[in-house]
Design an enzyme around this catalytic site. Structure first.
Site, PDB file in Angstrom:
ATOM      1  N   HIS A  54      -3.935  -6.577  -3.632  1.00 29.85           N
ATOM      2  CA  HIS A  54      -3.265  -5.286  -3.798  1.00 29.85           C
ATOM      3  C   HIS A  54      -1.946  -5.234  -3.038  1.00 29.85           C
ATOM      4  CE1 HIS A  54      -5.682  -4.469  -0.076  1.00 29.85           C
ATOM      5  NE2 HIS A  54      -4.611  -3.773   0.287  1.00 29.85           N
ATOM      6  N   HIS A 113       2.164  -3.142   3.052  1.00 32.43           N
ATOM      7  CA  HIS A 113       1.700  -4.520   3.164  1.00 32.43           C
ATOM      8  C   HIS A 113       1.263  -5.062   1.806  1.00 32.43           C
ATOM      9  CE1 HIS A 113      -2.230  -2.371   3.652  1.00 32.43           C
ATOM     10  NE2 HIS A 113      -2.722  -3.417   3.002  1.00 32.43           N
ATOM     11  N   GLU A 169      -2.010  -8.845   4.726  1.00 36.69           N
ATOM     12  CA  GLU A 169      -3.436  -8.693   4.947  1.00 36.69           C
ATOM     13  C   GLU A 169      -4.127  -9.800   4.188  1.00 36.69           C
ATOM     14  OE1 GLU A 169      -6.963  -5.328   4.246  1.00 36.69           O
ATOM     15  OE2 GLU A 169      -5.109  -5.178   3.109  1.00 36.69           O
TER      16      GLU A 169
END
Length: 134
Positions: free
Chosen positions: A7, A79, A130
């Protein structure tokens, strides 16, 4: 080691409102808002055919997202998240290669119920990264 893009996270003041246009204009699936106190955020996911968009809003004034929004009042990309098959092996390899893991290096459970870690943006051309165990 690096898997698919899971994502892109966008920090906003109101995650539910921000996600609505994706549902109405693009007929995308929109998740319910979920509070993640351990991360200090409320999340709403928009599911697309090839990835997801995560809208994150602060959960309280101590949230790291609140600080991000202080610097970026209109919100913005916060992010990117990539999947990895083994988060501990990925962490160890990244550290060996000179990347810095944020926090104490122990994975936390993320929005998808899977272990996650964040990597310092200075080690990734200014992008907060991440990694999530797939």
């Amino acid at each position: 080691m690096l898997g698919r893009l899971n994502h892109v996270a966008i920090a906003v003041k109101d995650a539910v409102s921000a996600a609505k246009i994706y549902g109405s204009a693009f007929q995308a699936e929109i998740s319910d808002a979920v509070e993640l106190p351990e991360h200090g955020v409320i999340t709403v996911f928009v599911t697309l055919p090839n990835t997801k968009i995560e809208f994150i809003q602060p959960l309280g004034e101590a949230s790291p997202i609140a600080k991000f929004l202080d610097r970026n009042a209109d919100g913005g990309i916060h992010h990117v998240c990539y999947e990895v098959p083994d988060i501990i092996a990925a962490r160890d390899t990244l550290i060996k290669e000179g990347a810095r893991v944020l926090g104490d290096g122990t994975p936390k459970i993320g929005a998808h119920g899977k272990p996650v870690l964040f990597l310092h943006p200075k080690d990734f051309s200014g992008a907060l990264v991440e990694i999530e165990q797939s």
